[in-house]
Design an enzyme around this catalytic site. Structure first.
Site, PDB file in Angstrom:
ATOM      1  N   SER A 150       3.822  -8.119  -7.498  1.00  0.00           N
ATOM      2  CA  SER A 150       4.220  -7.741  -6.142  1.00  0.00           C
ATOM      3  C   SER A 150       5.582  -7.071  -6.031  1.00  0.00           C
ATOM      4  O   SER A 150       5.955  -6.637  -4.931  1.00  0.00           O
ATOM      5  CB  SER A 150       4.185  -8.958  -5.218  1.00  0.00           C
ATOM      6  OG  SER A 150       2.878  -9.173  -4.730  1.00  0.00           O
ATOM      7  N   LYS A 199       5.760  -3.754  -4.308  1.00  0.00           N
ATOM      8  CA  LYS A 199       5.993  -3.546  -2.871  1.00  0.00           C
ATOM      9  C   LYS A 199       7.343  -2.893  -2.587  1.00  0.00           C
ATOM     10  O   LYS A 199       7.535  -2.319  -1.503  1.00  0.00           O
ATOM     11  CB  LYS A 199       5.865  -4.869  -2.126  1.00  0.00           C
ATOM     12  CG  LYS A 199       4.451  -5.442  -2.111  1.00  0.00           C
ATOM     13  CD  LYS A 199       4.382  -6.727  -1.318  1.00  0.00           C
ATOM     14  CE  LYS A 199       2.949  -7.245  -1.167  1.00  0.00           C
ATOM     15  NZ  LYS A 199       2.420  -7.839  -2.397  1.00  0.00           N
ATOM     16  N   SER A 218       5.435 -10.981   1.510  1.00  0.00           N
ATOM     17  CA  SER A 218       4.647 -10.359   0.450  1.00  0.00           C
ATOM     18  C   SER A 218       3.211 -10.147   0.919  1.00  0.00           C
ATOM     19  O   SER A 218       2.247 -10.504   0.252  1.00  0.00           O
ATOM     20  CB  SER A 218       4.666 -11.199  -0.834  1.00  0.00           C
ATOM     21  OG  SER A 218       4.300 -10.404  -1.948  1.00  0.00           O
TER      22      SER A 218
END
Length: 451
Positions: free
Chosen positions: A110, A113, A291
């Site tokens: 993640s 991102k 997230s």
């Protein structure tokens, strides 16, 4: 309190505090990159009249040899062996302080991102909003709900949230008012999910991502990121239909009679009502703190549309690669924009460059102000706790987390004991890799008196 509600609440609380801070003081790049919770003060601090306050000493530049020394033991004892890479620079000067396989592309999870945030802010700007619309066909008395990519759309307002998410209740009330002017009080409901194209799940996604609640299938129309309820992680098997059913319910609450069940339909003509999301800067901060995988994938498609790419997984990745090229950042190769894909590859150096550019360019600032804070907000709220050996770094580490099977990553900023700010990326692609293993390394940096 359920985890989903807690993370969403923390995200909106952090946004509220951030907005108050910005309204009162404003910020420049260094303020953004150095933002951290204030230390506890046991008694009020005052200055005696006529006595000049002593200016704080400027931080002493960190010595790369000392940084390497500080990280050597915890890296050796981390159990991550050859699967660990990292890059650390001075947050002010950009001087390289530490590197270990910094140019080796690895699975980022993640931390992807960060690239997504910078991409959408570059493509559409921090003030852009996502619009959910209602259309009316008087020939069939049908109201069509059309999604605009706002995964934070919700049924009714949470009075504790700031900024407020767009709601179906407001859209329904405005729609009912518009139809009253047209003399209509009985309608059917359709829904249009055509803004995004391509597969609903990403390349390199494991089949259990949706069933375990890590994400919903990707759509332009959904409520609460496709959850069946805001308080749980379970996702709807058909998010657009679920959104249309929720809208039908709100239309009835607004005084309309709704006949039949919602069905797919094409929106045409001009909308009779619409609701706007919070601005993109706030959406980015929310996406980073929580997230949120669905919001990340939506952002990539919004960027793709703006840049003339297909609003799909491939188009979102292509848009990201174009923005990275424009910014001169190498080492980013994506198949999705949430980081769920095991096919993504990013280098530690690229992540650090992204954090740096986000701090230095005002239009990208939300990618940094949205970073979770250790033992305080977002996906770092449960880490660096009082039960952790890394607890003394609570509040000193801000970073985007990343977790997949055999993958743990962390990228952001760290304050040390001498007032230095480090921009860092730590990436573990190794069986059994976990967040706490990386936390020990970040904590070692925060303890550093590294001049």
């Amino acid at each position: 309190m359920p985890r989903v509600r807690r993370v969403r609440g923390e995200a909106f609380l952090a946004l509220a505090l951030l907005n108050i801070f910005v309204l009162i003081t404003g910020f420049v790049a260094l303020d953004v990159i150095e933002a951290r919770p204030l230390p506890a003060v046991p008694n009020p601090v005052t200055h005696a009249d006529g006595v000049a306050a002593v200016a704080p000493a400027a931080p002493t530049p960190a010595d790369p040899a000392r940084i390497a020394d500080i990280l050597d033991d915890p890296m050796s004892s981390s159990g991550l062996e050859e699967g660990l890479s990292g890059y650390v620079v001075d947050g002010v000067t950009g001087e390289t302080l530490f590197e270990r396989d910094a140019d080796t592309p690895v699975t980022p999870a993640s931390t992807t991102k960060i690239a997504t945030a910078v991409t959408v802010l570059d493509a559409v700007g921090p003030d852009h909003v996502l619009r959910t619309e209602a259309y009316f066909d008087p020939g069939t008395n049908r109201v069509v709900l059309r999604g605009g990519g706002d995964a934070t759309l919700t049924a009714t307002a949470d009075p504790a949230a700031y900024p407020q998410a767009a709601t179906l209740s407001e859209l329904a009330e405005d729609t009912a008012a518009a139809l009253a002017d047209l003399g209509s009080d009985t309608v059917s409901v359709g829904y249009d999910d055509s803004l995004f194209t391509g597969s609903e799940t990403g390349p390199g996604w494991k089949p259990n991502y949706v069933t375990e609640g890590s994400t919903a299938t990707i759509h332009a129309l959904m409520v609460d990121s496709g959850r069946v309820d805001p308080d749980v992680s379970t996702r709807s098997p058909n998010p657009p239909l679920a959104a249309a059913e929720a809208f039908a319910d709100q239309l009835e609450r607004a005084g309309l009679t709704v006949e039949g069940s919602p069905a797919e339909a094409e929106a045409s003509g001009d909308p009779v009502a619409s609701v706007d999301s919070m601005p993109m800067s706030a959406l980015v901060e929310f996406m980073m703190l929580a997230s949120d995988n669905n919001m990340a994938e939506s952002m990539s498609r919004i960027a793709a549309l703006e840049l003339g790419e297909e609003p799909s997984f491939a188009g979102g990745a292509a848009a990201t690669h174009r923005v990275m090229d424009d910014l001169g950042i190498e080492g980013v190769s994506l198949s999705d924009n949430s980081g769920l894909s095991t096919e993504n590859r990013i280098t530690p150096r690229a992540l650090v460059q992204l954090v740096k550019v986000a701090a230095e360019e005002p239009r990208f600032n939300a990618a940094v102000t949205g970073l979770p804070t250790a033992n305080s907000t977002g996906t770092l709220a449960g880490r660096y706790s009082e039960f952790s050996s890394s607890h003394d770094a609570a509040g000193l580490v801000r970073g985007k987390t990343g977790t997949l099977d055999g993958v743990s990553t962390l990228a952001g900023t760290i304050h040390d004991q001498e007032g230095n700010v480090f921009v860092f990326a730590l990436m573990a692609n190794s069986a059994g890799a976990s967040g706490p293993q990386l936390d020990t390394l970040a904590a070692a940096l925060s303890r550093c008196g590294c001049s």
